[in-house]
Design a protein around this motif. Structure first.
Motif, PDB file in Angstrom:
ATOM      1  N   VAL A   1      35.122  40.675  31.122  1.00 58.14           N
ATOM      2  CA  VAL A   1      33.703  40.366  31.339  1.00 58.14           C
ATOM      3  C   VAL A   1      33.584  39.263  32.389  1.00 58.14           C
ATOM      4  O   VAL A   1      34.259  38.238  32.312  1.00 58.14           O
ATOM      5  N   CYS A   2      32.716  39.484  33.359  1.00 57.34           N
ATOM      6  CA  CYS A   2      32.496  38.500  34.419  1.00 57.34           C
ATOM      7  C   CYS A   2      31.972  37.198  33.802  1.00 57.34           C
ATOM      8  O   CYS A   2      30.965  37.213  33.096  1.00 57.34           O
ATOM      9  N   PRO A   3      32.622  36.058  34.054  1.00 61.95           N
ATOM     10  CA  PRO A   3      32.163  34.790  33.481  1.00 61.95           C
ATOM     11  C   PRO A   3      30.880  34.272  34.131  1.00 61.95           C
ATOM     12  O   PRO A   3      30.250  33.366  33.617  1.00 61.95           O
ATOM     13  N   HIS A   4      30.485  34.882  35.228  1.00 60.88           N
ATOM     14  CA  HIS A   4      29.294  34.435  35.943  1.00 60.88           C
ATOM     15  C   HIS A   4      28.033  35.132  35.435  1.00 60.88           C
ATOM     16  O   HIS A   4      27.064  34.479  35.060  1.00 60.88           O
ATOM     17  N   CYS A   5      28.048  36.475  35.392  1.00 60.71           N
ATOM     18  CA  CYS A   5      26.844  37.218  35.009  1.00 60.71           C
ATOM     19  C   CYS A   5      26.923  37.823  33.611  1.00 60.71           C
ATOM     20  O   CYS A   5      25.906  38.238  33.065  1.00 60.71           O
ATOM     21  N   LYS A   6      28.101  37.911  33.046  1.00 59.02           N
ATOM     22  CA  LYS A   6      28.344  38.493  31.720  1.00 59.02           C
ATOM     23  C   LYS A   6      28.048  39.990  31.649  1.00 59.02           C
ATOM     24  O   LYS A   6      28.090  40.573  30.582  1.00 59.02           O
TER      25      LYS A   6
ATOM     26  N   SER B   1      38.969  41.571  36.968  1.00 57.02           N
ATOM     27  CA  SER B   1      40.364  41.570  36.511  1.00 57.02           C
ATOM     28  C   SER B   1      41.206  40.848  37.553  1.00 57.02           C
ATOM     29  O   SER B   1      40.712  40.495  38.628  1.00 57.02           O
ATOM     30  N   MET B   2      42.478  40.647  37.231  1.00 59.86           N
ATOM     31  CA  MET B   2      43.383  40.014  38.187  1.00 59.86           C
ATOM     32  C   MET B   2      43.461  40.845  39.470  1.00 59.86           C
ATOM     33  O   MET B   2      43.492  40.299  40.564  1.00 59.86           O
ATOM     34  N   ASN B   3      43.483  42.164  39.303  1.00 55.26           N
ATOM     35  CA  ASN B   3      43.595  43.061  40.458  1.00 55.26           C
ATOM     36  C   ASN B   3      42.270  43.274  41.174  1.00 55.26           C
ATOM     37  O   ASN B   3      42.259  43.615  42.350  1.00 55.26           O
ATOM     38  N   LYS B   4      41.163  43.090  40.452  1.00 54.30           N
ATOM     39  CA  LYS B   4      39.826  43.237  41.036  1.00 54.30           C
ATOM     40  C   LYS B   4      39.004  42.005  40.672  1.00 54.30           C
ATOM     41  O   LYS B   4      38.174  42.043  39.760  1.00 54.30           O
ATOM     42  N   PRO B   5      39.225  40.888  41.405  1.00 55.00           N
ATOM     43  CA  PRO B   5      38.595  39.626  41.041  1.00 55.00           C
ATOM     44  C   PRO B   5      37.138  39.473  41.484  1.00 55.00           C
ATOM     45  O   PRO B   5      36.558  38.415  41.310  1.00 55.00           O
ATOM     46  N   VAL B   6      36.537  40.530  42.034  1.00 57.37           N
ATOM     47  CA  VAL B   6      35.141  40.469  42.462  1.00 57.37           C
ATOM     48  C   VAL B   6      34.309  41.345  41.524  1.00 57.37           C
ATOM     49  O   VAL B   6      34.598  42.522  41.340  1.00 57.37           O
ATOM     50  N   CYS B   7      33.273  40.754  40.954  1.00 58.65           N
ATOM     51  CA  CYS B   7      32.392  41.467  40.026  1.00 58.65           C
ATOM     52  C   CYS B   7      31.538  42.469  40.803  1.00 58.65           C
ATOM     53  O   CYS B   7      30.902  42.102  41.794  1.00 58.65           O
ATOM     54  N   ILE B   8      31.525  43.711  40.334  1.00 57.81           N
ATOM     55  CA  ILE B   8      30.733  44.738  41.019  1.00 57.81           C
ATOM     56  C   ILE B   8      29.239  44.593  40.728  1.00 57.81           C
ATOM     57  O   ILE B   8      28.415  45.116  41.461  1.00 57.81           O
ATOM     58  N   GLU B   9      28.878  43.852  39.671  1.00 56.77           N
ATOM     59  CA  GLU B   9      27.463  43.662  39.327  1.00 56.77           C
ATOM     60  C   GLU B   9      26.812  42.548  40.143  1.00 56.77           C
ATOM     61  O   GLU B   9      25.716  42.707  40.651  1.00 56.77           O
TER      62      GLU B   9
END
Length: 173
Positions: free
Chosen positions: A142-147, A152-160
């Motif tokens: 779960v993204c700590p910014h928007c929830k 993930s470690m491999n995909k550290p950018v939230c798509i939301e």
């Protein structure tokens, strides 16, 4: 707080919160709601009223307070009553190899206000630094910014929300 003490307190807080919900929505509380409506109608339209129940943990030795629950009822500009929740989500941190759990906008070391940690990486009260002495423990995707998004470690950018995890500031668990 330790994860164990946080878990114990959360069980208690959830129980209290559920009981407050029943009380605030009960017919027994109707008199209080009516009196609140009378009071708000007697005030200028620019004012609102809030009734809150706040539960804090107090550390007498360190002289600090950590809020666990802040809920109640408030009025809108038109005088309608609505439920309020002023709680921050819990966040896990690692400091000196120990896990600490506190509301996300508080410092896990000194328990003082520390919002926007990703931008302001030094606690204004105790000086602990995110990415150095303190790291955010991410033990879910779960993204700590928007929830709402997934990271993930491999995909550290939230798509939301587009938030990018700085790998120097986190520990994956």
């Amino acid at each position: 707080m330790t994860p164990n003490s946080w878990k114990q307190s959360k069980e208690f807080i959830n129980l209290i919160s559920d009981k407050l919900t029943v009380l605030l929505e009960s017919s027994e509380f109707e008199t209080t709601r009516s009196q609140l409506m009378e009071l708000i109608q007697s005030l200028d339209k620019r004012y609102g009223i809030t009734i809150n129940c706040i539960i804090d943990v107090i550390d007498w030795e360190e002289e600090r307070i950590l809020p666990l629950l802040n809920t109640g009822i408030s009025t809108t500009e038109s005088g309608e009553i609505f439920r309020t929740w002023n709680d921050a989500s819990p966040q896990k941190y690692v400091i000196d190899g120990e896990i600490h759990v506190v509301p996300q906008d508080f410092c896990p070391s000194c328990w003082n206000d520390w919002g926007f940690k990703w931008k302001k990486r030094t606690c204004p009260e105790c000086g602990i630094k995110l990415g150095e002495e303190c790291k955010i423990l991410l033990d879910s995707d779960v993204c700590p910014h928007c929830k709402d998004g997934i990271i993930s470690m491999n995909k550290p950018v939230c798509i939301e929300c587009g938030f990018k995890i700085d790998p120097n500031c986190v520990v994956w668990g």
